[in-house]
Design a protein around this motif. Structure first.
Motif, PDB file in Angstrom:
ATOM      1  N   PRO A 130      81.221  31.647  11.286  1.00  0.00           N
ATOM      2  CA  PRO A 130      80.921  32.088  12.662  1.00  0.00           C
ATOM      3  C   PRO A 130      80.341  30.979  13.530  1.00  0.00           C
ATOM      4  CG  PRO A 130      80.153  33.706  11.057  1.00  0.00           C
ATOM      5  CD  PRO A 130      80.569  32.512  10.282  1.00  0.00           C
ATOM      6  N   GLU A 131      79.491  30.116  12.974  1.00  0.00           N
ATOM      7  CA  GLU A 131      78.873  29.059  13.766  1.00  0.00           C
ATOM      8  C   GLU A 131      79.918  28.108  14.336  1.00  0.00           C
ATOM      9  OE1 GLU A 131      76.112  27.155  11.251  1.00  0.00           O
ATOM     10  OE2 GLU A 131      74.665  28.794  11.259  1.00  0.00           O
ATOM     11  N   ILE A 132      80.942  27.822  13.551  1.00  0.00           N
ATOM     12  CA  ILE A 132      81.976  26.893  14.025  1.00  0.00           C
ATOM     13  C   ILE A 132      82.840  27.573  15.088  1.00  0.00           C
ATOM     14  CG2 ILE A 132      83.997  25.565  13.310  1.00  0.00           C
ATOM     15  CD1 ILE A 132      82.643  25.003  10.696  1.00  0.00           C
ATOM     16  N   ARG A 133      83.087  28.863  14.977  1.00  0.00           N
ATOM     17  CA  ARG A 133      83.820  29.567  16.029  1.00  0.00           C
ATOM     18  C   ARG A 133      83.029  29.559  17.336  1.00  0.00           C
ATOM     19  NH1 ARG A 133      84.746  33.446  11.802  1.00  0.00           N
ATOM     20  NH2 ARG A 133      83.301  34.921  12.807  1.00  0.00           N
ATOM     21  N   GLN A 134      81.721  29.707  17.253  1.00  0.00           N
ATOM     22  CA  GLN A 134      80.901  29.614  18.453  1.00  0.00           C
ATOM     23  C   GLN A 134      80.945  28.205  19.039  1.00  0.00           C
ATOM     24  OE1 GLN A 134      76.983  30.915  17.415  1.00  0.00           O
ATOM     25  NE2 GLN A 134      77.638  32.979  16.855  1.00  0.00           N
ATOM     26  N   ARG A 135      81.004  27.219  18.166  1.00  0.00           N
ATOM     27  CA  ARG A 135      81.088  25.842  18.647  1.00  0.00           C
ATOM     28  C   ARG A 135      82.403  25.595  19.372  1.00  0.00           C
ATOM     29  NH1 ARG A 135      80.454  20.440  14.810  1.00  0.00           N
ATOM     30  NH2 ARG A 135      80.243  18.921  16.521  1.00  0.00           N
ATOM     31  N   ALA A 136      83.498  26.177  18.868  1.00  0.00           N
ATOM     32  CA  ALA A 136      84.790  26.042  19.540  1.00  0.00           C
ATOM     33  C   ALA A 136      84.744  26.638  20.941  1.00  0.00           C
ATOM     34  CB  ALA A 136      85.881  26.706  18.706  1.00  0.00           C
ATOM     35  N   ALA A 137      84.086  27.785  21.076  1.00  0.00           N
ATOM     36  CA  ALA A 137      83.953  28.397  22.400  1.00  0.00           C
ATOM     37  C   ALA A 137      83.138  27.515  23.332  1.00  0.00           C
ATOM     38  CB  ALA A 137      83.314  29.779  22.264  1.00  0.00           C
ATOM     39  N   PHE A 138      82.100  26.869  22.807  1.00  0.00           N
ATOM     40  CA  PHE A 138      81.278  25.969  23.625  1.00  0.00           C
ATOM     41  C   PHE A 138      82.095  24.769  24.085  1.00  0.00           C
ATOM     42  CE2 PHE A 138      78.388  22.450  24.293  1.00  0.00           C
ATOM     43  CZ  PHE A 138      77.356  23.026  25.015  1.00  0.00           C
ATOM     44  N   ILE A 139      82.909  24.206  23.195  1.00  0.00           N
ATOM     45  CA  ILE A 139      83.731  23.052  23.576  1.00  0.00           C
ATOM     46  C   ILE A 139      84.708  23.442  24.664  1.00  0.00           C
ATOM     47  CG2 ILE A 139      85.483  21.449  22.724  1.00  0.00           C
ATOM     48  CD1 ILE A 139      84.090  21.470  20.027  1.00  0.00           C
ATOM     49  N   ARG A 140      85.293  24.629  24.572  1.00  0.00           N
ATOM     50  CA  ARG A 140      86.244  25.075  25.586  1.00  0.00           C
ATOM     51  C   ARG A 140      85.578  25.246  26.953  1.00  0.00           C
ATOM     52  NH1 ARG A 140      89.066  27.552  21.163  1.00  0.00           N
ATOM     53  NH2 ARG A 140      91.314  27.165  21.360  1.00  0.00           N
ATOM     54  N   GLN A 141      84.309  25.603  26.960  1.00  0.00           N
ATOM     55  CA  GLN A 141      83.609  25.820  28.227  1.00  0.00           C
ATOM     56  C   GLN A 141      83.187  24.518  28.882  1.00  0.00           C
ATOM     57  OE1 GLN A 141      80.351  28.442  27.401  1.00  0.00           O
ATOM     58  NE2 GLN A 141      81.654  30.213  26.953  1.00  0.00           N
ATOM     59  N   HIS A 142      82.974  23.461  28.087  1.00  0.00           N
ATOM     60  CA  HIS A 142      82.390  22.243  28.643  1.00  0.00           C
ATOM     61  C   HIS A 142      83.276  21.014  28.521  1.00  0.00           C
ATOM     62  CE1 HIS A 142      78.937  24.900  27.749  1.00  0.00           C
ATOM     63  NE2 HIS A 142      78.388  24.346  28.805  1.00  0.00           N
ATOM     64  N   GLY A 143      84.198  20.982  27.555  1.00  0.00           N
ATOM     65  CA  GLY A 143      85.037  19.807  27.380  1.00  0.00           C
ATOM     66  C   GLY A 143      86.131  19.722  28.437  1.00  0.00           C
ATOM     67  N   SER A 144      86.483  18.495  28.816  1.00  0.00           N
ATOM     68  CA  SER A 144      87.514  18.260  29.828  1.00  0.00           C
ATOM     69  C   SER A 144      88.737  17.627  29.190  1.00  0.00           C
ATOM     70  CB  SER A 144      86.984  17.340  30.936  1.00  0.00           C
ATOM     71  OG  SER A 144      85.894  17.947  31.607  1.00  0.00           O
ATOM     72  N   CYS A 145      89.877  17.965  29.701  1.00  0.00           N
ATOM     73  CA  CYS A 145      91.135  17.417  29.205  1.00  0.00           C
ATOM     74  C   CYS A 145      91.216  15.932  29.549  1.00  0.00           C
ATOM     75  CB  CYS A 145      92.313  18.167  29.815  1.00  0.00           C
ATOM     76  SG  CYS A 145      93.935  17.539  29.290  1.00  0.00           S
ATOM     77  N   PRO A 146      91.495  15.075  28.552  1.00  0.00           N
ATOM     78  CA  PRO A 146      91.506  13.625  28.802  1.00  0.00           C
ATOM     79  C   PRO A 146      92.835  13.099  29.310  1.00  0.00           C
ATOM     80  CG  PRO A 146      91.830  14.022  26.465  1.00  0.00           C
ATOM     81  CD  PRO A 146      91.673  15.385  27.115  1.00  0.00           C
ATOM     82  N   HIS A 147      93.808  13.966  29.584  1.00  0.00           N
ATOM     83  CA  HIS A 147      95.117  13.487  30.029  1.00  0.00           C
ATOM     84  C   HIS A 147      94.962  12.731  31.348  1.00  0.00           C
ATOM     85  CE1 HIS A 147      99.322  13.561  31.370  1.00  0.00           C
ATOM     86  NE2 HIS A 147      99.627  13.741  30.092  1.00  0.00           N
ATOM     87  N   PRO A 148      95.654  11.597  31.487  1.00  0.00           N
ATOM     88  CA  PRO A 148      95.488  10.787  32.716  1.00  0.00           C
ATOM     89  C   PRO A 148      95.950  11.491  33.987  1.00  0.00           C
ATOM     90  CG  PRO A 148      97.274   9.926  31.334  1.00  0.00           C
ATOM     91  CD  PRO A 148      96.542  10.947  30.515  1.00  0.00           C
ATOM     92  N   ALA A 149      96.651  12.605  33.867  1.00  0.00           N
ATOM     93  CA  ALA A 149      97.080  13.312  35.079  1.00  0.00           C
ATOM     94  C   ALA A 149      95.923  14.039  35.757  1.00  0.00           C
ATOM     95  CB  ALA A 149      98.184  14.316  34.746  1.00  0.00           C
ATOM     96  N   HIS A 150      94.809  14.209  35.050  1.00  0.00           N
ATOM     97  CA  HIS A 150      93.648  14.919  35.604  1.00  0.00           C
ATOM     98  C   HIS A 150      92.662  13.928  36.205  1.00  0.00           C
ATOM     99  CE1 HIS A 150      94.645  18.888  33.998  1.00  0.00           C
ATOM    100  NE2 HIS A 150      94.971  18.298  32.853  1.00  0.00           N
ATOM    101  N   ARG A 151      91.976  14.380  37.212  1.00  0.00           N
ATOM    102  CA  ARG A 151      90.825  13.650  37.731  1.00  0.00           C
ATOM    103  C   ARG A 151      89.622  14.030  36.865  1.00  0.00           C
ATOM    104  NH1 ARG A 151      92.865  15.807  42.525  1.00  0.00           N
ATOM    105  NH2 ARG A 151      91.134  17.272  42.590  1.00  0.00           N
ATOM    106  N   HIS A 152      88.980  13.048  36.312  1.00  0.00           N
ATOM    107  CA  HIS A 152      87.888  13.309  35.388  1.00  0.00           C
ATOM    108  C   HIS A 152      86.593  13.504  36.165  1.00  0.00           C
ATOM    109  CE1 HIS A 152      90.314  12.389  31.841  1.00  0.00           C
ATOM    110  NE2 HIS A 152      90.847  11.414  32.560  1.00  0.00           N
ATOM    111  N   GLY A 153      85.909  14.584  35.839  1.00  0.00           N
ATOM    112  CA  GLY A 153      84.693  14.912  36.568  1.00  0.00           C
ATOM    113  C   GLY A 153      83.425  14.540  35.864  1.00  0.00           C
ATOM    114  N   GLN A 154      83.501  13.919  34.651  1.00  0.00           N
ATOM    115  CA  GLN A 154      82.296  13.544  33.938  1.00  0.00           C
ATOM    116  C   GLN A 154      82.546  12.248  33.199  1.00  0.00           C
ATOM    117  OE1 GLN A 154      81.500  16.728  31.219  1.00  0.00           O
ATOM    118  NE2 GLN A 154      83.117  16.152  29.802  1.00  0.00           N
TER     119      GLN A 154
END
Length: 532
Positions: A130-154
């Motif tokens: 369960p702890e790792i599933r919660q961690r996956a949800a946290f990453i989805r909420q805060h991580g940004s896509c690194p693809h160069p087509a996106h403007r990076h906000g952090q």
């Protein structure tokens, strides 16, 4: 005089081996309840250590995990499982059943491990933990896509100086697609993952290793790598060339698995990093490539003189009493997770210096992280003005104090004055001196550290993180400090990689790099006045 009960027990225990017989008779003489108390104490210690290790390695879950306390096997018990076809020999007479499952101290069977050693790879989202599933949800909420087509906000935590590409036209997007090879959310969509696959390959294998290590830590298996060596004999020298030579000369149990080595070094890197620099057999020296400067040799030689005292001929009787040096104070500033390490880990620092005493002082607003069971904090009294949590029975030569406050507040009150370069040292684990989010917290502290003229040891997550801290110190205290140890990779860094949940592309290792500095000393000279 032999008791009648002992005589009655001898025929029964004569069928045991010599070690079991001795233990049984000793337990009988000590009373019927002492054996139970010993088992209970061992069980409690093991449970607390394992719980702190898990909370240190992983992110703390909002809902505390329910841990069960298991009875640790005795020193003479075999750690290898017995097969049913194996001859029982003398154990057949004692009623031992090799097919029976081990039991806890309360008589209930020990539950099986959640994950098998060959079943550690799972996607974070579909993880059985369960702890790792919660961690996956946290990453989805805060991580940004690194693809160069996106403007990076952090900016990256480990390499904030690297500016993001401005060629992207799409707005920043959170990660949502999990790479099937590493099982971690890394891109916003499968299309962007496939399009940027070559760039992802640079870290994909490392991310998979992080995935398996996190599942292994919560697999429920027994961790022999967390069974640490005891005191070091004075006559037995240690070898600080690398992790392998250190663990061998310190009589650790053999660690033959790379994953177990990563788990062990993730914790031991904190005390061993300090000890490897202060020890007289340190791998850092003034020879070419040794990274130690002449000023560093002066500072660390003063501490080594205290930590390796000559034999005084003292003894345990009155005639053997000798004056002892005060303990060496190691101030760990900005302490976070390292303050919650199991005390068995910090005892390894004391074992490296068997003839010296240490006083570890954890200072920082987050120094009580993952230590909720120790709240509320002691009240502030005239004898304890800062409400320090004092642990003075960790080891006969080790004392630990924790103060939830900023160091510059304590320094201005003179609480730890005077400072002595022979007895004091400062350590900053991953302080983020030059990070935009934390540099303001060190603006008052660094000038005060330079005033003490005591060595300051600093570690960093990555090369760029360390260089950023050095540049900030040079800018803040230009001309007021001396480099004691050139920056570079730490010989005793953690061999386990860590993932930044705010940026899945950012991977680092605990105490990857280390360097040291000290306030500049101005030598006073006298000149004869010219006679008129």
């Amino acid at each position: 005089m032999v008791l009648a009960a002992d005589r009655a027990m001898r025929p029964a225990v004569s069928r045991f081996c010599a070690q079991c017989s001795t233990s049984a008779l000793a337990g009988r003489r000590n009373g019927p309840g002492l054996g139970f108390l010993s088992s209970s104490a061992s069980t409690s210690s093991t449970s607390i250590s394992q719980q702190r290790i898990r909370s240190f390695h992983g992110k703390k879950s909002p809902q505390p995990r329910q841990t069960e306390r298991f009875a640790r096997p005795s020193a003479g018990a075999s750690q290898q499982p017995l097969s049913a076809s194996r001859a029982l020999s003398g154990f057949a007479q004692t009623g031992y059943d090799p097919n029976s499952r081990p039991t806890r101290s309360d008589g209930k069977p020990v539950p099986k491990a959640v994950l098998a050693p060959d079943d550690l790879f799972h996607s974070f989202t579909n993880s059985p933990i369960p702890e790792i599933r919660q961690r996956a949800a946290f990453i989805r909420q805060h991580g940004s896509c690194p693809h160069p087509a996106h403007r990076h906000g952090q900016l990256s935590e480990s390499a904030p100086g690297e500016e993001a590409s401005e060629t992207g036209n799409l707005p920043p997007a959170h990660v949502d697609f999990e790479c099937p090879d590493c099982g971690i959310p890394v891109y916003c969509s499968k299309e962007h993952w496939a399009d940027d696959y070559e760039a992802h390959l640079q870290i994909c294998d490392t991310l998979r290793q992080i995935n398996e290590d996190d599942h292994d830590l919560r697999s429920g298996r027994f961790f022999p790598e967390f069974e640490y060596a005891g005191p070091q004999m004075e006559e037995a020298l240690i070898n600080l060339t690398n992790w392998d030579t250190l663990l061998y000369t310190r009589s650790f149990q053999a660690i033959n698995d790379d994953r177990s080595m990563r788990q062990a070094t993730r914790l031991l890197t904190y005390p061993i990093t300090i000890g490897s620099i202060l020890h007289e057999l340190s791998p850092y020296n003034i020879r070419p490539g040794g990274r130690l400067t002449m000023e560093g040799l002066k500072s660390f030689s003063a501490l080594r003189y205290t930590l390796h005292p000559p034999k005084s001929g003292g003894g345990l009787d009155v005639k053997g009493l000798r004056p002892e040096a005060p303990p060496v104070r190691i101030f760990i500033l900005g302490a976070r997770a390292e303050s919650s390490l199991p005390r068995d880990v910090w005892m390894q620092l004391a074992h490296l210096f068997p003839l010296s005493r240490f006083h570890l002082v954890f200072i920082g607003p987050e120094s009580m992280a993952n230590r909720d069971d120790e709240f509320p904090l002691p009240p502030r009294t005239p004898s304890n003005p800062f409400g320090a949590v004092v642990e003075d029975r960790v080891w006969p030569t080790l004392k630990i104090s924790t103060i939830v406050d900023y160091y510059h507040t304590l320094h201005k009150t003179g609480h730890f004055h005077p400072y002595d370069p022979y007895f004091d040292c400062f350590v900053l684990f991953h302080p983020g001196l030059g990070h935009p989010a934390s540099s303001h917290e060190w603006e008052e502290t660094i000038p005060l550290l330079l005033e003490t003229k005591a060595p300051v040891i600093v570690t960093g997550y990555t090369q760029s993180d360390m260089e950023r801290d050095i540049d900030w110190v040079k800018k803040t205290a230009a001309g007021e400090f001396d480099i004691l140890m050139e920056p570079g990779e730490n010989t005793f860094r953690s061999q386990r990689w860590d993932l930044n949940d705010m940026d899945p592309q950012d991977i680092s290792a605990g105490n990857w790099g280390v360097w040291a500095f000290r306030g500049k000393r101005y030598e006073a000279t006298q000149k004869d006045e010219e006679k008129a």
